[in-house]
Write a protein that holds these residues in place. Structure first.
Motif, mmCIF file in Angstrom:
data_model
loop_
_atom_site.group_PDB
_atom_site.id
_atom_site.type_symbol
_atom_site.label_atom_id
_atom_site.label_comp_id
_atom_site.label_asym_id
_atom_site.label_seq_id
_atom_site.Cartn_x
_atom_site.Cartn_y
_atom_site.Cartn_z
ATOM 1 N N THR A 20 -15.758 -20.954 -18.482
ATOM 2 C CA THR A 20 -15.996 -22.029 -17.513
ATOM 3 C C THR A 20 -15.337 -23.326 -17.960
ATOM 4 O OG1 THR A 20 -18.119 -21.031 -16.897
ATOM 5 C CG2 THR A 20 -17.798 -23.355 -16.348
ATOM 6 N N VAL A 80 -11.569 -23.448 -17.465
ATOM 7 C CA VAL A 80 -11.217 -23.743 -16.073
ATOM 8 C C VAL A 80 -11.429 -25.223 -15.775
ATOM 9 C CG1 VAL A 80 -11.802 -23.309 -13.660
ATOM 10 C CG2 VAL A 80 -11.668 -21.395 -15.281
ATOM 11 N N GLU A 81 -12.556 -25.772 -16.195
ATOM 12 C CA GLU A 81 -12.843 -27.191 -15.952
ATOM 13 C C GLU A 81 -11.822 -28.092 -16.625
ATOM 14 O OE1 GLU A 81 -17.711 -27.072 -15.413
ATOM 15 O OE2 GLU A 81 -16.865 -27.319 -17.412
ATOM 16 N N GLY A 104 -8.676 -27.392 -16.918
ATOM 17 C CA GLY A 104 -7.371 -27.276 -16.275
ATOM 18 C C GLY A 104 -6.613 -25.999 -16.537
ATOM 19 N N CYS A 105 -7.189 -25.066 -17.295
ATOM 20 C CA CYS A 105 -6.540 -23.782 -17.531
ATOM 21 C C CYS A 105 -6.730 -22.912 -16.288
ATOM 22 C CB CYS A 105 -7.136 -23.102 -18.755
ATOM 23 S SG CYS A 105 -6.306 -21.574 -19.235
ATOM 24 N N THR A 106 -5.641 -22.362 -15.766
ATOM 25 C CA THR A 106 -5.714 -21.611 -14.509
ATOM 26 C C THR A 106 -5.415 -20.116 -14.663
ATOM 27 O OG1 THR A 106 -3.418 -22.185 -14.007
ATOM 28 C CG2 THR A 106 -5.132 -23.636 -13.125
ATOM 29 N N LEU A 122 -6.510 -19.944 -9.218
ATOM 30 C CA LEU A 122 -6.787 -19.319 -10.503
ATOM 31 C C LEU A 122 -6.247 -17.901 -10.529
ATOM 32 C CD1 LEU A 122 -10.525 -20.348 -11.122
ATOM 33 C CD2 LEU A 122 -8.495 -21.345 -12.169
ATOM 34 N N LEU A 166 -14.306 -23.811 -9.421
ATOM 35 C CA LEU A 166 -14.284 -24.977 -10.304
ATOM 36 C C LEU A 166 -12.925 -25.644 -10.406
ATOM 37 C CD1 LEU A 166 -16.461 -23.645 -13.281
ATOM 38 C CD2 LEU A 166 -17.161 -25.197 -11.442
ATOM 39 N N SER A 167 -11.891 -24.968 -9.936
ATOM 40 C CA SER A 167 -10.538 -25.489 -10.103
ATOM 41 C C SER A 167 -9.952 -25.909 -8.765
ATOM 42 C CB SER A 167 -9.636 -24.435 -10.751
ATOM 43 O OG SER A 167 -8.304 -24.877 -10.820
ATOM 44 N N SER A 168 -9.207 -27.007 -8.795
ATOM 45 C CA SER A 168 -8.505 -27.450 -7.582
ATOM 46 C C SER A 168 -7.196 -26.695 -7.397
ATOM 47 C CB SER A 168 -8.217 -28.957 -7.664
ATOM 48 O OG SER A 168 -7.451 -29.254 -8.833
ATOM 49 N N SER A 169 -6.777 -25.955 -8.439
ATOM 50 C CA SER A 169 -5.559 -25.150 -8.382
ATOM 51 C C SER A 169 -5.939 -23.673 -8.290
ATOM 52 C CB SER A 169 -4.703 -25.376 -9.635
ATOM 53 O OG SER A 169 -4.353 -26.736 -9.768
#
Length: 283
Positions: free
Chosen positions: A24, A27-28, A30-32, A59, A54-57
């Protein structure tokens, strides 16, 4: 600006507890691209559900069913991860068990073997496969040019092994667990030296009492951990949440920790120092 987590992360024990928190937190941060390993398929699916939003990009997430006591399972999982992602930049060894064994004279050989197979031998087998992959891949400065990683921070990979304060101090009725966790720290320090020339960093995180399913197997065990270990023997007076271990783990994985290797960092609320003080004053 340095993007600290442009690469691919792989996490064992990701179905619950610290492993889920590490996934988690990646991801928070910035790892996608993340691979999740565990023997508990339902728990892995729950972890996926937790991290997906949790990601804007977008995953890229992959699940790998893997029993870390099985060399064949481990080799197959890492081979598949390499095929799916192309490389591994951050590997975190979270898989572990605590059988709550009795003192040595009352402990069964089978219990010792299982404890050590999963916690220490399994850690080594996983780290070995990660190291094989990392050694053969380009530096992250070449793999991720858009991340603008400074040359002095370049790495082929980073490994973080989750140990325990029991690996650094003696506790009642925990010889097998403590030995397995001490072994993790020893492997960490040796691998750090052996692979530093390959620009691979290897560190350990040493949790104290953490609020995980392992610590709450029964109401009685949870009460002991809360009332005795946490409130009485931990200077901060509480158990940690898994996220507090995950924060340090992800930092150590990143290029921000580029000059840190062979270290074992306690996340224990002062537990080890508190025990040392108590011994000094006879408390």
């Amino acid at each position: 600006m340095l993007q600290t987590l442009p690469g691919i992360a792989l996490v064992t024990g990701a179905a619950s507890g610290i492993g889920r928190a590490v996934a988690t937190t990646f991801v928070e941060a910035g790892c996608t691209n993340i691979g999740l390993l565990d023997v508990n398929e339902k728990g892995l699916e729950e972890t996926i559900s937790k991290v997906q939003n949790l990601s804007s990009s977008p995953l890229k997430l992959h699940l790998y069913m893997c029993n870390v006591s099985s060399p064949d399972d481990i080799v197959a999982a890492f081979r598949k991860a390499r095929s799916d992602f192309g490389r591994i930049d951050y590997f975190v060894n979270c898989a572990g068990i605590n059988l709550m064994t009795p003192p040595s004279t009352e402990m069964e050989v089978s219990d010792f073997d299982l404890q050590y197979q999963i916690n220490c031998r399994g850690m080594w087998l996983c780290a070995r496969e990660a190291l094989k992959i990392m050694k053969d891949q380009p530096l992250d400065t070449n793999a991720y040019p858009d991340a603008q990683i400074a040359t002095f921070r370049a790495q082929r990979g980073s490994i973080v092994n989750i140990s325990s304060v029991t690996g650094q101090t003696g506790l009642p009725s925990s010889p097998a667990y403590s030995a397995s966790k001490a072994g993790i720290i020893a492997f960490t320090r040796c691998d750090a030296v052996d692979y530093v020339a390959d620009r691979i960093r290897v560190n350990a995180v040493v949790p104290g009492m953490i609020n995980t399913p392992m610590a709450s197997k029964s109401p009685e065990i949870m009460k002991f951990h809360e009332e005795i270990v946490a409130k009485k023997h931990t200077p901060m007076g509480r158990m940690a949440e898994p996220e507090e271990v995950a924060d340090l783990t992800v930092f150590l994985s990143s290029n921000k920790a580029s000059f840190v290797t062979g270290a074992a960092y306690e996340v224990d609320g002062g537990f080890l120092n508190g025990r040392l003080f108590a011994q000094c004053v006879g408390a």
